[in-house]
Design a protein around this motif. Structure first.
Motif, PDB file in Angstrom:
ATOM      1  N   GLU A   3       0.825  -1.198   0.000  1.00  0.00           N
ATOM      2  CA  GLU A   3       0.000   0.000   0.000  1.00  0.00           C
ATOM      3  C   GLU A   3       0.863   1.253   0.000  1.00  0.00           C
ATOM      4  O   GLU A   3       0.570   2.234  -0.678  1.00  0.00           O
ATOM      5  CB  GLU A   3      -0.926   0.003   1.220  1.00  0.00           C
ATOM      6  N   VAL A   4       1.965   1.221   0.765  1.00  0.00           N
ATOM      7  CA  VAL A   4       2.862   2.363   0.810  1.00  0.00           C
ATOM      8  C   VAL A   4       3.459   2.624  -0.564  1.00  0.00           C
ATOM      9  O   VAL A   4       3.509   3.756  -1.037  1.00  0.00           O
ATOM     10  CB  VAL A   4       3.982   2.132   1.844  1.00  0.00           C
ATOM     11  N   LYS A   5       3.915   1.574  -1.254  1.00  0.00           N
ATOM     12  CA  LYS A   5       4.524   1.731  -2.573  1.00  0.00           C
ATOM     13  C   LYS A   5       3.527   2.298  -3.576  1.00  0.00           C
ATOM     14  O   LYS A   5       3.859   3.143  -4.401  1.00  0.00           O
ATOM     15  CB  LYS A   5       5.051   0.380  -3.057  1.00  0.00           C
ATOM     16  N   GLU A   6       2.266   1.851  -3.511  1.00  0.00           N
ATOM     17  CA  GLU A   6       1.257   2.318  -4.441  1.00  0.00           C
ATOM     18  C   GLU A   6       0.966   3.806  -4.246  1.00  0.00           C
ATOM     19  O   GLU A   6       0.627   4.509  -5.186  1.00  0.00           O
ATOM     20  CB  GLU A   6      -0.034   1.510  -4.260  1.00  0.00           C
ATOM     21  N   ASN A   7       1.078   4.296  -3.025  1.00  0.00           N
ATOM     22  CA  ASN A   7       0.758   5.678  -2.722  1.00  0.00           C
ATOM     23  C   ASN A   7       1.983   6.581  -2.694  1.00  0.00           C
ATOM     24  O   ASN A   7       1.858   7.773  -2.469  1.00  0.00           O
ATOM     25  CB  ASN A   7       0.031   5.764  -1.377  1.00  0.00           C
ATOM     26  N   TRP A   8       3.157   6.009  -2.881  1.00  0.00           N
ATOM     27  CA  TRP A   8       4.369   6.812  -2.835  1.00  0.00           C
ATOM     28  C   TRP A   8       4.452   7.719  -4.046  1.00  0.00           C
ATOM     29  O   TRP A   8       4.077   7.345  -5.141  1.00  0.00           O
ATOM     30  CB  TRP A   8       5.585   5.899  -2.783  1.00  0.00           C
ATOM     31  N   LYS A   9       4.949   8.937  -3.859  1.00  0.00           N
ATOM     32  CA  LYS A   9       5.006   9.902  -4.939  1.00  0.00           C
ATOM     33  C   LYS A   9       6.340   9.784  -5.676  1.00  0.00           C
ATOM     34  O   LYS A   9       7.388  10.025  -5.097  1.00  0.00           O
ATOM     35  CB  LYS A   9       4.833  11.323  -4.386  1.00  0.00           C
ATOM     36  N   PRO A  10       6.319   9.414  -6.954  1.00  0.00           N
ATOM     37  CA  PRO A  10       7.574   9.268  -7.699  1.00  0.00           C
ATOM     38  C   PRO A  10       8.290  10.599  -7.888  1.00  0.00           C
ATOM     39  O   PRO A  10       9.487  10.637  -8.132  1.00  0.00           O
ATOM     40  CB  PRO A  10       7.111   8.685  -9.044  1.00  0.00           C
ATOM     41  N   GLU A  11       7.556  11.726  -7.768  1.00  0.00           N
ATOM     42  CA  GLU A  11       8.142  13.039  -7.998  1.00  0.00           C
ATOM     43  C   GLU A  11       8.536  13.705  -6.685  1.00  0.00           C
ATOM     44  O   GLU A  11       8.549  14.918  -6.568  1.00  0.00           O
ATOM     45  CB  GLU A  11       7.148  13.936  -8.751  1.00  0.00           C
ATOM     46  N   LEU A  19       3.255  13.246   4.221  1.00  0.00           N
ATOM     47  CA  LEU A  19       2.577  12.869   5.454  1.00  0.00           C
ATOM     48  C   LEU A  19       1.547  11.776   5.198  1.00  0.00           C
ATOM     49  O   LEU A  19       0.561  11.982   4.512  1.00  0.00           O
ATOM     50  CB  LEU A  19       1.903  14.113   6.042  1.00  0.00           C
ATOM     51  N   HIS A  20       1.772  10.607   5.778  1.00  0.00           N
ATOM     52  CA  HIS A  20       0.863   9.476   5.645  1.00  0.00           C
ATOM     53  C   HIS A  20      -0.150   9.518   6.781  1.00  0.00           C
ATOM     54  O   HIS A  20       0.186   9.267   7.940  1.00  0.00           O
ATOM     55  CB  HIS A  20       1.638   8.154   5.680  1.00  0.00           C
ATOM     56  N   VAL A  21      -1.372   9.856   6.450  1.00  0.00           N
ATOM     57  CA  VAL A  21      -2.420   9.979   7.459  1.00  0.00           C
ATOM     58  C   VAL A  21      -3.692   9.288   6.965  1.00  0.00           C
ATOM     59  O   VAL A  21      -3.809   8.949   5.795  1.00  0.00           O
ATOM     60  CB  VAL A  21      -2.735  11.453   7.770  1.00  0.00           C
ATOM     61  N   PHE A  22      -4.645   9.111   7.894  1.00  0.00           N
ATOM     62  CA  PHE A  22      -5.940   8.599   7.484  1.00  0.00           C
ATOM     63  C   PHE A  22      -6.559   9.562   6.476  1.00  0.00           C
ATOM     64  O   PHE A  22      -6.407  10.783   6.600  1.00  0.00           O
ATOM     65  CB  PHE A  22      -6.874   8.460   8.692  1.00  0.00           C
ATOM     66  N   PRO A  23      -7.276   9.057   5.486  1.00  0.00           N
ATOM     67  CA  PRO A  23      -7.910   9.931   4.489  1.00  0.00           C
ATOM     68  C   PRO A  23      -8.804  10.979   5.134  1.00  0.00           C
ATOM     69  O   PRO A  23      -9.513  10.703   6.105  1.00  0.00           O
ATOM     70  CB  PRO A  23      -8.720   8.950   3.636  1.00  0.00           C
ATOM     71  N   ARG A  24      -8.776  12.200   4.598  1.00  0.00           N
ATOM     72  CA  ARG A  24      -9.612  13.274   5.112  1.00  0.00           C
ATOM     73  C   ARG A  24     -11.094  12.877   5.096  1.00  0.00           C
ATOM     74  O   ARG A  24     -11.867  13.287   5.959  1.00  0.00           O
ATOM     75  CB  ARG A  24      -9.448  14.526   4.249  1.00  0.00           C
ATOM     76  N   THR A  25     -11.477  12.105   4.089  1.00  0.00           N
ATOM     77  CA  THR A  25     -12.892  11.755   3.930  1.00  0.00           C
ATOM     78  C   THR A  25     -13.419  10.869   5.042  1.00  0.00           C
ATOM     79  O   THR A  25     -14.635  10.693   5.165  1.00  0.00           O
ATOM     80  CB  THR A  25     -13.111  11.047   2.584  1.00  0.00           C
ATOM     81  N   MET A  26     -12.539  10.308   5.849  1.00  0.00           N
ATOM     82  CA  MET A  26     -13.003   9.470   6.956  1.00  0.00           C
ATOM     83  C   MET A  26     -13.634  10.294   8.064  1.00  0.00           C
ATOM     84  O   MET A  26     -14.479   9.811   8.818  1.00  0.00           O
ATOM     85  CB  MET A  26     -11.848   8.644   7.539  1.00  0.00           C
ATOM     86  N   LEU A  55      -2.519  10.014   1.484  1.00  0.00           N
ATOM     87  CA  LEU A  55      -3.596   9.494   2.307  1.00  0.00           C
ATOM     88  C   LEU A  55      -3.634   7.974   2.347  1.00  0.00           C
ATOM     89  O   LEU A  55      -4.148   7.313   1.454  1.00  0.00           O
ATOM     90  CB  LEU A  55      -4.933  10.039   1.803  1.00  0.00           C
ATOM     91  N   LEU A  56      -3.086   7.426   3.409  1.00  0.00           N
ATOM     92  CA  LEU A  56      -3.174   5.999   3.676  1.00  0.00           C
ATOM     93  C   LEU A  56      -2.986   5.795   5.166  1.00  0.00           C
ATOM     94  O   LEU A  56      -2.501   6.663   5.867  1.00  0.00           O
ATOM     95  CB  LEU A  56      -2.132   5.201   2.889  1.00  0.00           C
ATOM     96  N   THR A  57      -3.386   4.648   5.627  1.00  0.00           N
ATOM     97  CA  THR A  57      -3.362   4.395   7.071  1.00  0.00           C
ATOM     98  C   THR A  57      -2.020   3.811   7.485  1.00  0.00           C
ATOM     99  O   THR A  57      -1.840   2.615   7.606  1.00  0.00           O
ATOM    100  CB  THR A  57      -4.501   3.446   7.476  1.00  0.00           C
ATOM    101  N   CYS A  58      -1.062   4.692   7.705  1.00  0.00           N
ATOM    102  CA  CYS A  58       0.277   4.285   8.129  1.00  0.00           C
ATOM    103  C   CYS A  58       0.723   5.264   9.210  1.00  0.00           C
ATOM    104  O   CYS A  58       0.776   6.457   8.965  1.00  0.00           O
ATOM    105  CB  CYS A  58       1.232   4.317   6.932  1.00  0.00           C
TER     106      CYS A  58
END
Length: 235
Positions: A3-11, A19-26, A55-58
């Motif tokens: 999940e971390v790799k999928e959400n990691w920013k290549p740029e 900042l890896h946090v719970f999604p705002r929409t929660m 935005l991911l739960t880490c």
């Protein structure tokens, strides 16, 4: 890790915090359901550290210590050792004790009501099941912590007594330790905002409103100064 790799920013850019946090929409009424994520984001804002939300739960509870060293930021700038010790004591009280009275109320005893302000990242038909699982998990964690072995009345008294202690020490000061914002302000904001801004009848909120109005003024000052885009959940 996937999940971390999928959400990691290549740029990614150097000296920008992703900042890896719970999604705002929660969350509704607050930017994040986690007081610890709120503490970290407040610290980044308070110290003008550039960041972007991923935005991911880490979660990592020691990230501020690392970032303070990396960016050469003093968690207690210009504050003497005695006051720093007081700040750490209140910080630990809030994180290890006060917050559990909030968690117990909203997750264990009033999860159905709290669900109005919480949306899980799962299909609608699974929302109730996930909520029940979270409620059970928090109750188990509270038991292992020790606070969950008390009655609800005792748990809320512990939280309310913490609120009174915070209010007494805060007094009329601008920030918790005086004229300079510090890490303890980030912690107290993260924890207390979960009760103040979410419209549930937390027993601790009643104490704040009826006995400790200086806390309301204090949290409002921090919100105004460091979280000007509070209502924009994308910021």
């Amino acid at each position: 890790m996937a999940e971390v790799k999928e959400n990691w920013k290549p740029e990614w850019k150097r000296d920008v915090v992703y900042l890896h946090v719970f999604p705002r929409t929660m969350a509704k009424c607050v930017p994040n359901i986690s007081p610890f994520a709120m503490k970290l984001e407040m610290w980044l804002r308070m110290n003008n550290v550039p960041y972007q939300c991923s935005l991911l739960t880490c979660l990592n509870r020691f990230i501020i210590e690392y970032l303070s060293k990396y960016f050469k930021k003093n968690p207690y700038p210009g504050i003497n050792p005695e006051q720093q010790a007081i700040g750490r004591s209140f910080l630990k009280m809030a994180e290890e004790n006060t917050v559990w009275s909030i968690f117990w109320y909203r997750y264990v005893e009033h999860m159905t009501e709290y669900r109005k302000y919480l949306t899980f990242q799962v299909p609608e038909e699974m929302q109730e099941k996930v909520g029940a699982g979270l409620s059970s998990s928090v109750k188990d964690r509270a038991w292992k912590h020790g606070i969950g072995r008390h009655s609800s009345k005792e748990i809320y008294k512990l939280g309310s007594d913490d609120i009174r202690a915070i209010s007494s020490f805060l007094g009329e000061k601008k920030y918790f330790l005086g004229d300079t914002p510090s890490l303890v302000d980030c912690t107290l904001f993260g924890v207390l905002s979960q009760a103040i801004f979410v419209p549930l009848d937390f027993p601790m909120k009643a104490v704040i409103k009826e006995e400790c109005s200086n806390i309301l003024d204090y949290i409002d000052r921090l919100k105004t100064e460091f979280w000007s885009h509070w209502d924009d959940q994308q910021i």
